[in-house]
Design a protein around this motif. Structure first.
Motif, PDB file in Angstrom:
ATOM      1  N   TYR A 107       0.765  -1.240  -0.041  1.00 31.35           N
ATOM      2  CA  TYR A 107       0.012   0.198  -0.074  1.00 31.35           C
ATOM      3  C   TYR A 107       0.891   1.254   0.225  1.00 31.35           C
ATOM      4  O   TYR A 107       0.539   2.118  -0.645  1.00 31.35           O
ATOM      5  N   ASN A 108       1.857   1.213   0.984  1.00 29.28           N
ATOM      6  CA  ASN A 108       2.637   2.398   0.938  1.00 29.28           C
ATOM      7  C   ASN A 108       3.463   2.658  -0.306  1.00 29.28           C
ATOM      8  O   ASN A 108       3.979   3.967  -0.663  1.00 29.28           O
ATOM      9  N   LEU A 109       3.897   1.580  -1.046  1.00 29.03           N
ATOM     10  CA  LEU A 109       4.704   1.623  -2.229  1.00 29.03           C
ATOM     11  C   LEU A 109       3.717   2.370  -3.376  1.00 29.03           C
ATOM     12  O   LEU A 109       3.802   3.265  -4.221  1.00 29.03           O
ATOM     13  N   VAL A 110       2.542   1.863  -3.372  1.00 32.47           N
ATOM     14  CA  VAL A 110       1.545   2.383  -4.395  1.00 32.47           C
ATOM     15  C   VAL A 110       0.928   3.683  -4.138  1.00 32.47           C
ATOM     16  O   VAL A 110       0.842   4.714  -4.835  1.00 32.47           O
ATOM     17  N   LEU A 111       1.024   4.325  -2.774  1.00 37.11           N
ATOM     18  CA  LEU A 111       0.665   5.488  -2.277  1.00 37.11           C
ATOM     19  C   LEU A 111       1.672   6.453  -2.618  1.00 37.11           C
ATOM     20  O   LEU A 111       1.454   7.299  -3.362  1.00 37.11           O
ATOM     21  N   ALA A 112       3.089   6.115  -2.316  1.00 37.31           N
ATOM     22  CA  ALA A 112       4.115   6.918  -2.708  1.00 37.31           C
ATOM     23  C   ALA A 112       4.340   7.238  -4.183  1.00 37.31           C
ATOM     24  O   ALA A 112       4.177   8.269  -4.694  1.00 37.31           O
ATOM     25  N   ILE A 113       4.367   6.058  -5.010  1.00 38.54           N
ATOM     26  CA  ILE A 113       4.488   6.388  -6.437  1.00 38.54           C
ATOM     27  C   ILE A 113       3.407   7.025  -7.187  1.00 38.54           C
ATOM     28  O   ILE A 113       3.148   7.774  -7.945  1.00 38.54           O
ATOM     29  N   ALA A 114       2.061   6.348  -6.843  1.00 35.08           N
ATOM     30  CA  ALA A 114       0.649   6.728  -7.571  1.00 35.08           C
ATOM     31  C   ALA A 114       0.573   8.364  -7.238  1.00 35.08           C
ATOM     32  O   ALA A 114       0.118   9.175  -8.054  1.00 35.08           O
ATOM     33  N   THR A 115       0.671   8.808  -5.896  1.00 31.01           N
ATOM     34  CA  THR A 115       0.305   9.901  -5.429  1.00 31.01           C
ATOM     35  C   THR A 115       1.559  11.299  -5.972  1.00 31.01           C
ATOM     36  O   THR A 115       1.258  12.215  -6.567  1.00 31.01           O
ATOM     37  N   ALA A 116       2.741  10.569  -6.040  1.00 30.67           N
ATOM     38  CA  ALA A 116       3.949  11.514  -6.664  1.00 30.67           C
ATOM     39  C   ALA A 116       3.526  11.645  -8.273  1.00 30.67           C
ATOM     40  O   ALA A 116       3.706  12.935  -8.691  1.00 30.67           O
ATOM     41  N   ILE A 117       3.189  10.602  -8.737  1.00 28.31           N
ATOM     42  CA  ILE A 117       2.764  10.744 -10.303  1.00 28.31           C
ATOM     43  C   ILE A 117       1.626  11.786 -10.647  1.00 28.31           C
ATOM     44  O   ILE A 117       1.459  12.446 -11.362  1.00 28.31           O
ATOM     45  N   ALA A 118       0.811  11.611  -9.616  1.00 26.75           N
ATOM     46  CA  ALA A 118      -0.374  12.505  -9.661  1.00 26.75           C
ATOM     47  C   ALA A 118       0.040  13.998  -9.639  1.00 26.75           C
ATOM     48  O   ALA A 118      -0.315  15.029 -10.421  1.00 26.75           O
ATOM     49  N   PHE A 119       0.795  14.277  -8.686  1.00 22.80           N
ATOM     50  CA  PHE A 119       1.537  15.913  -8.514  1.00 22.80           C
ATOM     51  C   PHE A 119       2.312  15.939  -9.877  1.00 22.80           C
ATOM     52  O   PHE A 119       1.938  17.159 -10.398  1.00 22.80           O
ATOM     53  N   ALA A 120       3.069  15.098 -10.506  1.00 25.02           N
ATOM     54  CA  ALA A 120       4.007  15.564 -11.495  1.00 25.02           C
ATOM     55  C   ALA A 120       3.095  15.609 -12.762  1.00 25.02           C
ATOM     56  O   ALA A 120       3.362  16.650 -13.472  1.00 25.02           O
ATOM     57  N   THR A 121       2.142  14.661 -13.215  1.00 23.70           N
ATOM     58  CA  THR A 121       1.456  14.609 -14.227  1.00 23.70           C
ATOM     59  C   THR A 121       0.308  15.942 -14.036  1.00 23.70           C
ATOM     60  O   THR A 121       0.088  16.812 -15.177  1.00 23.70           O
ATOM     61  N   ALA A 172       1.571  22.782  -5.927  1.00 24.72           N
ATOM     62  CA  ALA A 172       1.179  23.210  -4.691  1.00 24.72           C
ATOM     63  C   ALA A 172      -0.598  23.266  -4.399  1.00 24.72           C
ATOM     64  O   ALA A 172      -1.324  22.909  -3.480  1.00 24.72           O
ATOM     65  N   ILE A 173      -1.326  23.626  -5.613  1.00 22.24           N
ATOM     66  CA  ILE A 173      -2.578  23.934  -5.726  1.00 22.24           C
ATOM     67  C   ILE A 173      -3.161  22.327  -5.532  1.00 22.24           C
ATOM     68  O   ILE A 173      -4.236  22.127  -4.999  1.00 22.24           O
ATOM     69  N   ILE A 174      -2.623  21.352  -6.345  1.00 18.01           N
ATOM     70  CA  ILE A 174      -3.276  20.038  -6.265  1.00 18.01           C
ATOM     71  C   ILE A 174      -3.010  19.668  -5.086  1.00 18.01           C
ATOM     72  O   ILE A 174      -3.933  19.096  -4.312  1.00 18.01           O
ATOM     73  N   GLY A 175      -1.785  19.945  -4.013  1.00 18.15           N
ATOM     74  CA  GLY A 175      -1.587  19.543  -2.761  1.00 18.15           C
ATOM     75  C   GLY A 175      -2.612  20.171  -1.762  1.00 18.15           C
ATOM     76  O   GLY A 175      -3.344  19.318  -0.881  1.00 18.15           O
ATOM     77  N   PHE A 176      -3.005  21.359  -2.032  1.00 14.55           N
ATOM     78  CA  PHE A 176      -4.229  21.993  -1.203  1.00 14.55           C
ATOM     79  C   PHE A 176      -5.564  21.124  -1.422  1.00 14.55           C
ATOM     80  O   PHE A 176      -6.341  21.069  -0.586  1.00 14.55           O
ATOM     81  N   LEU A 177      -6.000  20.951  -2.466  1.00 12.65           N
ATOM     82  CA  LEU A 177      -6.955  20.232  -3.084  1.00 12.65           C
ATOM     83  C   LEU A 177      -6.907  18.805  -2.164  1.00 12.65           C
ATOM     84  O   LEU A 177      -8.323  18.442  -1.719  1.00 12.65           O
ATOM     85  N   MET A 178      -6.086  18.081  -2.256  1.00 12.06           N
ATOM     86  CA  MET A 178      -5.853  16.729  -1.763  1.00 12.06           C
ATOM     87  C   MET A 178      -6.034  17.017  -0.304  1.00 12.06           C
ATOM     88  O   MET A 178      -6.704  15.952   0.244  1.00 12.06           O
ATOM     89  N   LEU A 179      -5.499  17.884   0.420  1.00 10.39           N
ATOM     90  CA  LEU A 179      -5.696  17.995   1.977  1.00 10.39           C
ATOM     91  C   LEU A 179      -7.119  18.366   2.231  1.00 10.39           C
ATOM     92  O   LEU A 179      -7.510  17.782   2.912  1.00 10.39           O
ATOM     93  N   PHE A 180      -7.685  19.265   1.558  1.00  8.67           N
ATOM     94  CA  PHE A 180      -9.065  19.628   1.934  1.00  8.67           C
ATOM     95  C   PHE A 180      -9.931  18.517   1.689  1.00  8.67           C
ATOM     96  O   PHE A 180     -10.847  18.324   2.660  1.00  8.67           O
ATOM     97  N   LEU A 181     -10.007  17.661   0.734  1.00 10.48           N
ATOM     98  CA  LEU A 181     -10.789  16.754   0.553  1.00 10.48           C
ATOM     99  C   LEU A 181     -10.690  15.551   1.437  1.00 10.48           C
ATOM    100  O   LEU A 181     -11.601  14.749   1.889  1.00 10.48           O
ATOM    101  N   THR A 182      -9.359  15.341   1.770  1.00 13.16           N
ATOM    102  CA  THR A 182      -8.850  14.258   2.709  1.00 13.16           C
ATOM    103  C   THR A 182      -9.465  14.448   4.071  1.00 13.16           C
ATOM    104  O   THR A 182      -9.855  13.646   4.794  1.00 13.16           O
ATOM    105  N   ILE A 183      -9.305  15.847   4.738  1.00 10.83           N
ATOM    106  CA  ILE A 183      -9.723  15.974   5.949  1.00 10.83           C
ATOM    107  C   ILE A 183     -10.901  16.464   6.240  1.00 10.83           C
ATOM    108  O   ILE A 183     -11.347  16.187   7.236  1.00 10.83           O
TER     109      ILE A 183
END
Length: 391
Positions: A97-111, A129-140
């Protein structure tokens, strides 16, 4: 009637969460379809359907166990499911799970960041940075908002895929037929065995983020709803993946397999280039954000559940929001850093092994225990679990 509508809504929502987790930058760009569906003769049209059927069966058993034992974060689930071998197997899944989390989310930022830059010309760092704030908002904001966001994003993505691929499948229909006939004429026994194995590995790779689905399994409530949800998810995912595969097949003789973003090639070589090019960019952005949110939410649920394992209910409730925010921030910064500092290739070396690892850690054990059955615990209400997930 109201409860029936609510149950059906939960089934659609779960199916959409499955779809948005699977539909990341790789799917949106078309690269994932080429990497797993092409090169094995007729499996170009078999793999999109077969992989989703396999996932549907495994997810049914996973959610059935979660609901019966009331375990909706993946560590509790694995500790119970793999007992008495949980110390080994749970840690193996933790790695998956953590491997998928790391690479898939990193690719999400990059792409996602690169796509916005190409579309609007804004700085890459600002975009990520905007993508990160969107992820944070929806997650919490809790499970309810994640489910609503998944539904809304899914509708937009599905509409976009239909607008892009249906006209171009019609436009390239003769090429699709001729290219498929070439595949059939060149099919060997190695293609058949290799294609089946590739489909199995792809299905296993997509089961790796099961931790992203478990927090939402509680909303299904009953076994009949699990069946409805996985059938809906199988139909939605299989239909859309097959559609993308057919669209790419129409240009296979023109070297589309060697392009970086095959979906964009379908648009530029097909019809509606001016209208559809921005839609491709939007799809890649939405797919990137939705995958990141679902994966981050899964790890937040797991870590927060561990932190509050020995606490009273009142203390849990008072600290849950702040803990969820802190865990989400840590993982978002971690994966954002991977995307920024070029560590994706390093982690990606292990990414190709996730499918193989998940096959033996999750798919085979779940299939065996699901068919043979397990001893059911005493039935209790799910109200408290659902309430905790919605905080």
């Amino acid at each position: 009637m109201k409860s029936k509508i609510s149950a059906n809504s939960s089934c659609f929502t779960f199916a959409f969460i499955w779809f948005t987790t699977q539909f990341g930058g790789g799917f949106a760009s078309g690269r994932q379809v080429i990497d797993f569906c092409f090169g094995y003769g007729p499996f170009v049209v078999i793999t999109p359907v077969l992989t989703q059927i396999i996932q549907g069966v495994i997810l049914y058993f996973i959610c059935k166990y979660a609901i019966e034992f009331k375990m909706f974060d993946y560590r509790s689930w694995t500790n119970s499911f793999y007992s008495p071998y949980d110390k080994i197997m749970s840690n193996c899944y933790e790695l998956c799970y953590n491997l998928v989390l790391a690479i898939a989310t990193a690719i999400a930022f990059a792409t996602g960041g690169a796509t916005i830059t190409q579309l609007l010309g804004t700085p890459y760092y600002l975009n990520t940075a905007i993508i990160g704030f969107l992820m944070l908002f929806l997650t919490i904001c809790g499970a309810n908002l994640v489910r609503k966001a998944a539904t809304g994003i899914s509708i937009l993505i599905i509409a976009g895929l239909l607008i892009i691929f249906i006209p171009n499948i019609i436009y390239f229909r003769s090429n699709i037929g001729s290219n498929f006939n070439i595949f059939l004429s060149q099919t060997t026994s190695q293609h058949l065995t290799g294609g089946f194995w590739k489909a199995l590995i792809y299905a296993s790779l997509q089961i790796a983020p099961m931790g992203a689905y478990l927090p939402h399994a509680a909303a299904l409530g009953e076994k009949i709803n699990i069946k409805k949800a996985v059938i809906l998810g199988t139909l939605i995912n299989a239909s859309l993946m097959l559609m993308v595969s057919l669209g790419i097949l129409g240009l296979h003789d023109k070297g589309i397999a060697g392009t970086v973003v095959p979906t964009l090639t379908v648009v530029t070589e097909g019809i509606g280039k001016q209208l559809l090019t921005p839609i491709v960019s939007i799809l890649i952005f939405l797919g990137s954000v939705s995958t990141g949110v679902n994966l981050i939410f899964g790890i937040v649920k797991r870590v927060v559940s561990w932190l509050e394992r020995n606490e009273e209910k009142s203390i849990k409730e008072s600290k849950q929001k702040s803990r969820s925010m802190l865990v989400a921030i840590v993982y978002i910064i971690l994966t954002w850093s991977i995307a920024q500092f070029g560590l994706i290739p390093l982690i990606a070396k292990g990414y190709s092994m996730v499918g193989y690892l998940t096959l033996f850690v999750v798919v085979i054990p779940v299939l065996i225990r699901g068919i043979l059955g397990w001893k059911k615990p005493v039935e209790t209400s799910l109200e408290e679990e659902i309430k905790n997930l919605e905080v």
